[in-house]
Write an enzyme that holds these catalytic residues in place. Sequence first.
Site, mmCIF file in Angstrom:
data_model
loop_
_atom_site.group_PDB
_atom_site.id
_atom_site.type_symbol
_atom_site.label_atom_id
_atom_site.label_comp_id
_atom_site.label_asym_id
_atom_site.label_seq_id
_atom_site.Cartn_x
_atom_site.Cartn_y
_atom_site.Cartn_z
ATOM 1 N N ARG A 142 -2.423 -25.029 -31.683
ATOM 2 C CA ARG A 142 -2.731 -25.234 -30.212
ATOM 3 C C ARG A 142 -2.374 -26.654 -29.651
ATOM 4 N NH1 ARG A 142 -1.740 -22.994 -25.186
ATOM 5 N NH2 ARG A 142 -3.343 -23.583 -23.782
ATOM 6 N N ASP A 151 10.673 -31.182 -17.908
ATOM 7 C CA ASP A 151 10.566 -30.266 -18.892
ATOM 8 C C ASP A 151 11.536 -30.612 -20.373
ATOM 9 O OD1 ASP A 151 10.000 -28.019 -20.567
ATOM 10 O OD2 ASP A 151 10.355 -26.549 -19.021
ATOM 11 N N SER A 206 8.395 -19.683 -18.981
ATOM 12 C CA SER A 206 8.398 -19.998 -20.536
ATOM 13 C C SER A 206 8.751 -18.626 -21.368
ATOM 14 C CB SER A 206 6.918 -20.570 -20.796
ATOM 15 O OG SER A 206 7.122 -21.097 -22.292
ATOM 16 N N HIS A 231 6.665 -29.145 -18.875
ATOM 17 C CA HIS A 231 6.659 -27.735 -18.918
ATOM 18 C C HIS A 231 5.900 -27.019 -18.067
ATOM 19 C CE1 HIS A 231 8.349 -23.835 -20.647
ATOM 20 N NE2 HIS A 231 6.857 -23.708 -21.093
ATOM 21 N N ASP A 232 4.658 -27.493 -18.493
ATOM 22 C CA ASP A 232 3.303 -26.584 -17.529
ATOM 23 C C ASP A 232 3.348 -26.963 -16.211
ATOM 24 O OD1 ASP A 232 1.921 -25.467 -19.396
ATOM 25 O OD2 ASP A 232 0.041 -26.924 -19.894
#
Length: 397
Positions: free
Chosen positions: A228, A331, A158, A364-365
């Site tokens: 967040r 992602d 990232s 993405h994680d």
Amino acid sequence: MDRSVSPSVEEGPVYTHQTMCLEEGMALECGAHLAPLEVAYCTYGTLSAARDNAILVCHALTGDQYLAEPNPLTGKPGWWSRMVGPGLPIDTDRFFVICPNVLGGCMGSTGPRSICAQTGKAWDSEFPPITMHDIVASQVRLVDYLGINRLFAVVGGSMGGMQALTWVADYPERVFAALPIATSPFHSAQNIAFNEVSRQAIFADPHWHDGHYRDFGAIPARGLGVARMMAHITYLSEEALSRKFGRRVRKEAATAVPAASSPSLFGEMFEVESYLRHQGSTFVRRFDANSYLTITRAMDYFDLAAEHDGDLSAPFGKCETRFCVVSFSSDWLFPTSQSRLLVRALNKAGANVSFVEIESDRGHDAFLLDEPDLDRTVRGFLNGAAEHAGLAKVEAL
């Protein structure tokens, strides 16, 4: 000089936490000068006698230097403890691993909570704008301080991948291998838009106080929590959210759906709502709002091609660095198409590059989660690069 030296012998790799302080500071791209400059970092493993086995691991937006040991604020395991350690893909029996807290961060490196020498007060929202080049330049000072002329590898996912690319673009002779994961050579308009919504949530918090909230004994907790929550949605995929939560309702809310006139209509009903609120509330306990604003803006500025009249191959024209670019199929924050664009530019520049797209429905994680294909890719690339570099068995200094 070093401060806060505290060796650890807890489970996992032995590490040392330190803070480098350079009184002379550093000039920023915006023209401001930060002095002194502090970089907090953790190291793992042993630096070889030849000082040729160092791997710099760069963290993502909300990460920190606590790579492979419990975070002192949360008590949770290090954010990549499954990847870094003895016998793991980034093997601390073979490599000396360095993980710094980024410039602008809130875990010991110079950032908005640091004292401004001119005013004697915390920078807060007056902290100067920084770029990815500034972040990497501060890391160069750290590497110089450690007496390392060339890094064996720079690894990051990232925003960490943006740092890895910047290292090679700015200091090609100092990086033997680079492993940018789930990243891009620029921050897209969509990602800038998500960041702006997050920033506006912070600005709208009544406890924002123009960024000087600490003077009022407050923090913009609600705004930062919403920021967040917004960001966390982008880190996941629809498949991951559906598998983990679906439309399931929390047990205490499952017995009855509240009437439209009920004041609890928008209480915690769905499990996904509860999950996001938990992510927001825990985040505000460990992260600073001004740091969040500073670092997201640095990401927005990032565009290697724009700095070379649109030619993405230009930054890598003189490098001999070996690359392995990794993306994940689900992602959508940093999609595979952007990784392919980077790979084509590296090929045009004549770089030695391999590319792996990993099939995963975790979004993405995925680079932070248990993904065996990523483990095999990282281990294989680093071990292969070590052979080409002629790395000998580690011998302590």
